[in-house]
Scaffold this active site. Structure first.
Site: not given
Ligand SMILES: [Fe+2]
Length: 431
Positions: A289, A326, A333, A342, A364
């Site tokens: 990632h 994270h 953010e 979606y 989150h």
């Molecule tokens: Fe994030």
């Protein structure tokens, strides 16, 4: 923007006489040279040659800039905003322009994020507080500036330097009205320094470069847009002042000019508006990632703009394509989900047109089960624009009006919330 441009009629030597064409044996009148420069003329600048004295005004009136007050995100919650709901019908959209009709979603002392769905042309406008970066979510518009014109459409960012006189003219469409996401800095907005050489050229590792940037089509004069050069014109100016502290002190003034603002016969320099389309952003991918800075597109003072574009995802044999949980401990953010599939998010509440706020102080990441479900995925067809701020964001009146009120429960499977509905959770793959 250190990329030099020159358009229209300019003299061979700067700060020398530049005159209108005149009849044989006659001397034409001087054009009026304006140096437009940043950071006390110690940074980028341009020279503009006007037909009229650019200081000339015949009136100044107060412009009531609307409700720019903000409310703290307290108690601290991750939020899901649904800005499409702020412009629910054709009648509202018909009466809205991008400048005076934008609704404040989130803001702090460094940046304000607003949204508008607009069909009406804006007045002439100048933001004296900072640069604007407006992302076109849907629809199309012509943006006319003193440097020249742009045709903007879905996926375009237009970066407009502080104090650039311009106006927005949406293209008429019932199907796809102009949807604009305005990021207003109190500072300049520019490509990240780490993408640039010491002289400002984009480096090889940058995900975009000069070829991807569209300069204005100029010069642009009143007669080019079918209007009179001597037409008295109002220009709406947003500027620093002594407005309410809860609105950041921001106030507005309308200046009346005794002529049309499109009077620049030529200009050159490194300071000008430009457009970059998100489809021209080359994603940086890896075996595992990639962190959010790999997706950065612009930076301002105390905030950054990133975009998550459709891309091949992590290809380590044991990779987990969705992000780890994270804690971005120094940032709030804001993710604006603009395009993509979606379908898999049904029930989560997040979909196209959604905005999430994940504030600092709260970890989150994906919903329970999403990490396992993502294993084996090779491609994510998602497009999102993210603003990370280093100071906490407060809610504007528009943000308060379109907060779904339940997103903070989306990791608990519906538990809690004192009767709240409880969403299914964050299932998207982007950070
Ligand atoms: Fe994030």
């Amino acid at each position: 923007m250190a990329h030099y441009q020159s358009m229209g009629s300019i003299p061979p030597k700067r700060h020398t006489q530049h005159r209108r064409p005149a009849g044989r044996g006659k001397t034409g009148e001087l054009y009026y040279e304006e140096l437009m420069g940043e950071e006390g003329f110690s940074s980028d600048s341009s020279l503009l040659y006007h037909r009229n004295i650019p200081s000339t005004i015949v009136d100044a009136q107060v412009w009531e800039v609307g409700d720019l007050s903000t409310t703290p995100n307290h108690p601290l919650k991750p939020l899901h905003l649904q800005p499409h709901a702020l412009f629910p019908d054709a009648r509202t959209i018909k009466a809205t322009d991008v400048v005076t009709g934008r609704r404040l979603l989130l803001g702090n002392g460094d940046v304000r994020i607003s949204y508008a769905v607009a069909a009406a042309p804006s007045p002439w406008y100048r933001n004296g507080i900072g640069d604007e970066c407006v992302y076109v979510e849907r629809g199309a518009a012509r943006v006319e500036t003193v440097f020249g014109a742009f045709e903007v459409a879905q996926g375009d960012y237009i970066v407009i330097p502080r104090a650039t006189t311009h106006r927005w003219i949406p293209k008429a469409s019932r199907k796809e009205p102009l949807r604009a996401y305005a990021i207003e800095g109190n500072s300049h907005i520019a490509p990240p320094k780490r993408y640039l050489s010491k002289y400002g050229q984009f480096l090889e590792h940058s995900p975009y470069c000069e070829r991807d940037l569209r300069p204005p089509q100029g010069p642009l004069l009143a007669e080019d847009v079918g209007e009179k050069a001597d037409a008295e014109t109002e220009v709406y100016i947003k500027h620093r002042g002594s407005g309410p502290a809860s609105s950041g002190g921001i106030v507005g003034t309308v200046h009346t000019l005794p002529f049309h603002p499109l009077d620049v016969v030529g200009w050159d320099g490194c300071l000008y508006p430009y457009v970059f389309n998100v489809r021209d952003y080359e994603p940086i991918t890896g075996r595992v990632h990639q962190p959010p800075p790999a997706h950065q597109v612009f930076e301002g003072w105390n905030f950054v703009v990133c975009n998550f574009v459709p891309r091949k995802v992590d290809y380590h044999p044991l990779s987990i394509p969705v992000p780890y949980y994270h804690s971005n401990v120094d940032s709030d953010e804001v993710m604006f989900y603009v395009e993509g599939d979606y379908e898999a998010r049904k029930g989560s509440g997040i979909g196209q047109g959604s905005i999430s706020l994940h504030p600092g102080g709260h970890a989150h990441g994906p919903q329970p089960g999403a990490a396992e479900a993502s294993i084996g995925a090779e491609y994510f067809d998602e497009l999102a624009v993210m603003v990370d701020t280093f100071r906490p964001l407060d809610l504007g009146e528009g943000g308060l009006a379109c907060d779904d009120g339940r997103y903070h429960l989306s990791w608990s499977g519906g538990r809690g919330g004192r009767g709240g509905r409880g969403a299914a959770g964050e299932v998207h793959s982007i950070d």
